[in-house]
Design a protein around this motif. Structure first.
Motif, short mmCIF file in Angstrom:
data_model
loop_
_atom_site.label_atom_id
_atom_site.label_comp_id
_atom_site.label_asym_id
_atom_site.label_seq_id
_atom_site.Cartn_x
_atom_site.Cartn_y
_atom_site.Cartn_z
N PHE A 65 -78.14 36.57 -17.98
CA PHE A 65 -79.04 35.91 -19.18
C PHE A 65 -78.53 34.34 -18.67
O PHE A 65 -77.50 33.94 -18.38
CB PHE A 65 -78.48 36.04 -20.47
N HIS A 66 -79.65 33.80 -18.78
CA HIS A 66 -79.72 32.26 -18.30
C HIS A 66 -78.63 31.36 -19.23
O HIS A 66 -77.75 30.79 -18.67
CB HIS A 66 -81.05 31.69 -18.44
N ALA A 67 -78.86 31.50 -20.49
CA ALA A 67 -77.95 30.90 -21.45
C ALA A 67 -76.58 31.10 -21.09
O ALA A 67 -75.73 30.12 -20.96
CB ALA A 67 -78.12 31.18 -22.87
N GLY A 110 -72.80 42.98 -27.34
CA GLY A 110 -74.14 43.57 -27.80
C GLY A 110 -75.15 43.42 -26.56
O GLY A 110 -75.44 42.40 -26.03
N GLU A 111 -75.81 44.58 -26.44
CA GLU A 111 -76.82 44.60 -25.30
C GLU A 111 -77.94 45.58 -25.54
O GLU A 111 -77.96 46.62 -26.50
CB GLU A 111 -76.30 45.11 -23.89
N LEU A 112 -79.23 45.34 -25.12
CA LEU A 112 -80.27 46.06 -24.97
C LEU A 112 -80.16 47.14 -23.77
O LEU A 112 -79.73 46.92 -22.45
CB LEU A 112 -81.46 45.34 -24.60
N ALA A 179 -89.83 42.19 -24.07
CA ALA A 179 -89.71 40.91 -23.89
C ALA A 179 -89.66 40.34 -25.37
O ALA A 179 -89.45 39.10 -25.40
CB ALA A 179 -90.73 40.34 -23.09
N LYS A 180 -90.05 40.81 -26.43
CA LYS A 180 -90.36 40.55 -27.79
C LYS A 180 -88.92 40.77 -28.40
O LYS A 180 -88.77 40.35 -29.63
CB LYS A 180 -91.40 40.93 -28.44
N ILE A 197 -84.31 38.56 -25.41
CA ILE A 197 -84.27 39.44 -24.33
C ILE A 197 -85.07 38.54 -23.33
O ILE A 197 -85.09 38.86 -22.12
CB ILE A 197 -84.87 41.06 -24.15
N SER A 198 -85.97 37.75 -23.74
CA SER A 198 -87.02 36.93 -23.00
C SER A 198 -86.11 35.97 -22.07
O SER A 198 -86.51 35.36 -21.25
CB SER A 198 -87.87 36.19 -23.81
#
Length: 255
Positions: A65-67, A110-112, A179-180, A197-198
């Motif tokens: 993740f970028h953040a 927490g993850e998808l 992505a949503k 997630i995007s």
């Protein structure tokens, strides 16, 4: 159309089906290949939910993740960075995450989770989503202090592989656009993570395709997409919940 698939224990039998409100429509056959709905509805209160699938492996991403990568000043990876969480770590929704006997800070993430639906070996990116069955919530629990305790060897598998350290569920949701989706993690009811997630470095299709170049993925296998900012420690007696709208809420107590 979105379906929410579950596995559950009814008496002495393990069954699967589709959630319909507070009931489960029992199905027969194979969840991934040819699930046959029956006319039987079972109240949720009459059964024990199990992990919604039985993976041969769970693959967990790092720095996806970028953040979070930018916050930790991590270099941008050229390919997915991942480890494997061992089967002893799998935990059903509502199950108890057990504190290991070693010392150290135990962290929630927490993850998808991407759930594979058919055997996937060296698939191109444009075909990757055809091999995805659906998505689930997951908590990639970690003993953070173990990771770099030995300067000569990063202990990723040990830090993340203790018994009960991979809760996932409560359902596998199909028919969603990943992505949503947004992941929210709550510690004792307080929101600690809330990220889209995007923001992933590698998309779902890229992850499935690239990982399948290395490792054959089988129906029921799960790819944890990695986590973002807000990761934190849990104390015994805490409850951690991972919520993803469109999928549901995975809740586990830490003792």
């Amino acid at each position: 159309m979105t379906n929410h698939w579950v596995r559950f224990m009814e008496g002495q039998s393990i069954r699967f089906g589709r959630m319909q409100g507070e009931q489960i429509q029992v199905c027969e056959g194979d969840m991934f290949i040819h699930a046959v709905p029956t006319q039987r509805l079972v109240p949720l209160t009459d059964v024990e939910l199990l992990t919604p699938v039985q993976p041969t492996k769970v693959i967990a991403l790092w720095n996806n993740f970028h953040a979070l990568g930018e916050k930790l000043h991590l270099p941008v990876p050229k390919e997915p960075l991942y480890l494997i969480k061992s089967p002893n770590s799998y935990l059903a929704p509502g199950g108890t995450i057990r504190k290991p006997p070693c010392d150290g800070k135990v962290v929630f993430e927490g993850e998808l989770g991407i759930v594979i639906g058919k055997t996937c070996k060296q698939v191109p990116e444009h075909e990757a989503l055809d091999h995805v069955f659906g998505y689930t919530c997951a908590n990639d629990v970690t003993v953070a202090d173990i990771l770099n305790r030995d300067a000569s060897f990063a202990q990723w598998v040990r830090a993340k592989g203790f018994d009960t350290f991979c809760p996932f569920g409560p359902v596998v949701a199909t028919g969603l656009d990943p992505a949503k989706l947004v992941v929210r993690t709550l510690l004792n009811g307080e929101v600690r993570q809330d990220y889209p997630i995007s923001d992933m470095r590698f998309s779902v299709a890229q992850l499935v395709s690239l990982i399948s170049q290395d490792i054959t993925l089988y129906p029921g296998d799960i790819i944890l997409c990695g986590t973002s900012v807000g990761v934190g420690a849990m104390k015994p007696g805490s409850t951690v919940a991972v919520e993803i709208a469109g999928i549901g809420k995975l809740s586990n107590r830490f003792e």
